[in-house]
Design an enzyme around this catalytic site. Structure first.
Site, PDB file in Angstrom:
ATOM      1  N   ARG A 134      19.110  33.867  28.593  1.00  0.00           N
ATOM      2  CA  ARG A 134      18.475  33.121  27.489  1.00  0.00           C
ATOM      3  C   ARG A 134      17.621  34.059  26.651  1.00  0.00           C
ATOM      4  O   ARG A 134      17.572  33.952  25.426  1.00  0.00           O
ATOM      5  CB  ARG A 134      17.612  31.965  28.051  1.00  0.00           C
ATOM      6  CG  ARG A 134      16.689  31.348  27.013  1.00  0.00           C
ATOM      7  CD  ARG A 134      16.153  29.974  27.396  1.00  0.00           C
ATOM      8  NE  ARG A 134      15.696  29.878  28.758  1.00  0.00           N
ATOM      9  CZ  ARG A 134      14.543  30.402  29.226  1.00  0.00           C
ATOM     10  NH1 ARG A 134      13.736  31.071  28.410  1.00  0.00           N
ATOM     11  NH2 ARG A 134      14.196  30.268  30.481  1.00  0.00           N
ATOM     12  N   LYS A 140      30.771  27.591  10.238  1.00  0.00           N
ATOM     13  CA  LYS A 140      31.589  27.463   9.032  1.00  0.00           C
ATOM     14  C   LYS A 140      32.275  28.796   8.711  1.00  0.00           C
ATOM     15  O   LYS A 140      33.055  29.272   9.503  1.00  0.00           O
ATOM     16  CB  LYS A 140      30.702  26.952   7.884  1.00  0.00           C
ATOM     17  CG  LYS A 140      29.851  25.736   8.260  1.00  0.00           C
ATOM     18  CD  LYS A 140      30.709  24.558   8.672  1.00  0.00           C
ATOM     19  CE  LYS A 140      29.986  23.254   8.899  1.00  0.00           C
ATOM     20  NZ  LYS A 140      28.784  23.207   9.655  1.00  0.00           N
ATOM     21  N   ASP A 171      19.330  28.243   3.379  1.00  0.00           N
ATOM     22  CA  ASP A 171      20.552  27.943   4.117  1.00  0.00           C
ATOM     23  C   ASP A 171      21.699  28.547   3.292  1.00  0.00           C
ATOM     24  O   ASP A 171      22.046  28.050   2.220  1.00  0.00           O
ATOM     25  CB  ASP A 171      20.689  26.418   4.256  1.00  0.00           C
ATOM     26  CG  ASP A 171      21.963  26.014   5.006  1.00  0.00           C
ATOM     27  OD1 ASP A 171      22.912  26.812   5.040  1.00  0.00           O
ATOM     28  OD2 ASP A 171      22.002  24.878   5.522  1.00  0.00           O
ATOM     29  N   TYR A 220      22.209  19.585   3.174  1.00  0.00           N
ATOM     30  CA  TYR A 220      23.060  18.970   4.200  1.00  0.00           C
ATOM     31  C   TYR A 220      22.365  17.739   4.810  1.00  0.00           C
ATOM     32  O   TYR A 220      21.150  17.780   5.067  1.00  0.00           O
ATOM     33  CB  TYR A 220      23.343  20.035   5.265  1.00  0.00           C
ATOM     34  CG  TYR A 220      24.011  19.515   6.504  1.00  0.00           C
ATOM     35  CD1 TYR A 220      25.223  18.845   6.435  1.00  0.00           C
ATOM     36  CD2 TYR A 220      23.433  19.707   7.754  1.00  0.00           C
ATOM     37  CE1 TYR A 220      25.837  18.370   7.581  1.00  0.00           C
ATOM     38  CE2 TYR A 220      24.048  19.246   8.910  1.00  0.00           C
ATOM     39  CZ  TYR A 220      25.246  18.564   8.815  1.00  0.00           C
ATOM     40  OH  TYR A 220      25.846  18.099   9.942  1.00  0.00           O
TER      41      TYR A 220
HETATM   42  N1  PLP Z   1      23.812  23.568   6.906  1.00  0.00           N
HETATM   43  C1  PLP Z   1      24.916  23.192   6.239  1.00  0.00           C
HETATM   44  C2  PLP Z   1      25.016  23.515   4.787  1.00  0.00           C
HETATM   45  C3  PLP Z   1      25.948  22.524   6.899  1.00  0.00           C
HETATM   46  O1  PLP Z   1      27.035  22.151   6.216  1.00  0.00           O
HETATM   47  C4  PLP Z   1      25.803  22.235   8.281  1.00  0.00           C
HETATM   48  C5  PLP Z   1      26.859  21.516   9.035  1.00  0.00           C
HETATM   49  O2  PLP Z   1      27.754  20.936   8.458  1.00  0.00           O
HETATM   50  C6  PLP Z   1      24.641  22.631   8.936  1.00  0.00           C
HETATM   51  C7  PLP Z   1      23.662  23.293   8.227  1.00  0.00           C
HETATM   52  C8  PLP Z   1      24.441  22.354  10.409  1.00  0.00           C
HETATM   53  O3  PLP Z   1      25.180  23.258  11.166  1.00  0.00           O
HETATM   54  P1  PLP Z   1      25.804  22.932  12.618  1.00  0.00           P
HETATM   55  O4  PLP Z   1      26.787  21.820  12.427  1.00  0.00           O
HETATM   56  O5  PLP Z   1      26.437  24.242  13.008  1.00  0.00           O
HETATM   57  O6  PLP Z   1      24.695  22.544  13.503  1.00  0.00           O
END
Ligand code: PLP
Length: 396
Positions: free
Chosen positions: A59, A208, A183, A111
């Site tokens: 960890r 992604k 992000d 998101y």
């Molecule tokens: N940020 C964006 C722009 C996303 O599209 C997503 C998930 O779809 C996330 C964060 C969250 O990521 P995760 O699904 O890997 O937890």
């Protein structure tokens, strides 16, 4: 243990695509294997009691995770990075820099899961959240308060694909000593490197584009501040949402083709956006590469190698017609998520952004007719034909 050392100076001077393949990936010294091994061990033998080696417990640090963290830091231009078990775990870790009474300002085009985390989890520990149209400098100036500690936004927004004026927002934040966290999931470091613009933290849902094959759930934080890196590492180690060795390997493998995939996906997206723009059954195409996009000029200035591979369209019709469109494609899979080699289609109002409350959804422009496309690596002509037949089938 965090790996924040640049591999070696010669590699640091190499170009993006070369670093994606070589940084963090030295041939294995015992066997000469060109792919570093996966280290599943959870614990490590110590030379003496109380004397810690490079690794002690998985960890706190793991060689496979350290290797991919080194690659990620290099690609985003940071001093180090941390890999998490999901994008939300990474986002949560960043928000845990805040204390009760602090305020976080978030962009409106974010998101749905981030919206939920901020409004339904962070609020429990006394962190206040304000959603602001970050495209307006006046709105940001009006929202900044003495207790504002962090601004959270997306390099390319979700789902309206806004491209915020990062240099201006970062300059405003610095005047108030406020952290800026981006992000960068939709843009990827191929298109946008926020740390080079002065942002403090970059976050990725590495699930992604970075991993790129719909087979690895992962999150990343990168920073160019050694102090912030230590603070984030402390939270990650204390809370434990680390990336597993096997997923670290998958992520490292995905990164090697990131540049090629993203450039090609952007090319296809542009072709598809131009086609849809003239389609009689499409009311509106939202794509930063089109001159009709409100942020097109800014996107041309800020994004490096294309305008992204996400396209949002508005169908001519209501919620039900939109549902029929997303259920009628044959190549585009009906699924949330994005950024992979296979193309995906979804309806934000009922899927990725369902966790918004209806008022916030309306204020963020997430209408019932919105359809989000993630353009993959199939032949763009096949994708165009698939969308055309779906639009016609849905309109019966
Ligand atoms: N940020 C964006 C722009 C996303 O599209 C997503 C998930 O779809 C996330 C964060 C969250 O990521 P995760 O699904 O890997 O937890």
């Amino acid at each position: 243990m965090i790996c924040d050392k640049p591999s070696n100076n010669k590699l640091c001077r190499m170009r993006f695509r070369t670093r994606a393949i070589h940084v963090g990936n030295p041939p294995e010294s015992n066997t000469g294997a060109v792919i570093p091994p996966i280290h599943p061990a959870t614990t490590y033998v110590q030379k003496k009691a109380g004397e810690w080696g490079t690794f002690d417990y998985s960890r706190s640090g793991n060689p496979t995770r350290s290797a991919v963290q080194e690659t990620l830091a290099s690609l985003e231009g940071g001093c180090g990075s941390l890999a998490f078990s999901s994008g939300m775990a990474a986002t949560h870790c960043a928000t845990m820099l805040l204390n009760s009474g602090d305020q976080i300002i978030a962009g409106r085009d974010i998101y749905g899961g981030t919206y939920r985390l901020l409004h339904k989890i962070c609020n429990r520990s006394g962190v206040h959240v304000k959603l602001v149209d970050l495209n307006s400098p006046q709105a940001l100036a009006g929202a900044l308060e003495p207790q504002t500690r962090m601004i959270w936004l997306e390099g390319i927004g979700n789902p309206r694909l806004t491209v915020p004026d990062l240099p201006a927002i970062i300059a405003q934040a610095k005047q108030h000593n406020v952290l800026v966290a981006i992000d960068n999931t939709f843009a990827t470091p191929v298109l946008l490197r926020p740390l080079e613009l002065g942002a403090d933290i970059v976050m990725h849902s590495a699930t992604k584009y970075l991993a790129g094959h719909s087979d690895c759930l992962a999150g990343v934080l990168v920073t160019s501040s050694p102090e912030l890196l230590q603070q984030l590492y402390f939270v990650q180690n204390a809370t434990g949402a680390v990336l597993s060795p096997f997923d670290s390997f998958l992520l490292a493998r995905g990164l090697k083709t990131l540049d090629l995939r993203v450039r090609e996906q952007c090319r296809s997206a542009m072709e598809i956006a131009l086609y849809l723009h003239d389609h009689p059954l499409v009311a509106n195409v939202i794509y930063p590469g089109l001159v009709s996009h409100p942020d097109h000029d800014r996107a041309s200035r800020l994004l490096h190698a294309g305008y992204g591979a996400m396209i949002t369209i508005e169908a001519v019709g209501d919620f039900e017609l939109t549902r029929r469109v997303v259920q009628s494609t044959k190549l585009f899979h009906l699924a949330v998520s994005l950024g992979s080699v296979e193309s995906l289609i979804e309806q934000p109002a009922s899927m990725s952004h369902a966790s918004y409350d209806p008022q916030a959804r309306a204020a963020s422009g997430i209408t019932d007719g919105l359809i989000r496309l993630s353009v993959g690596l199939e032949d763009p002509q096949d994708l165009i034909e698939d969308l055309d037949q779906a639009l016609r089938a849905a309109n019966g």
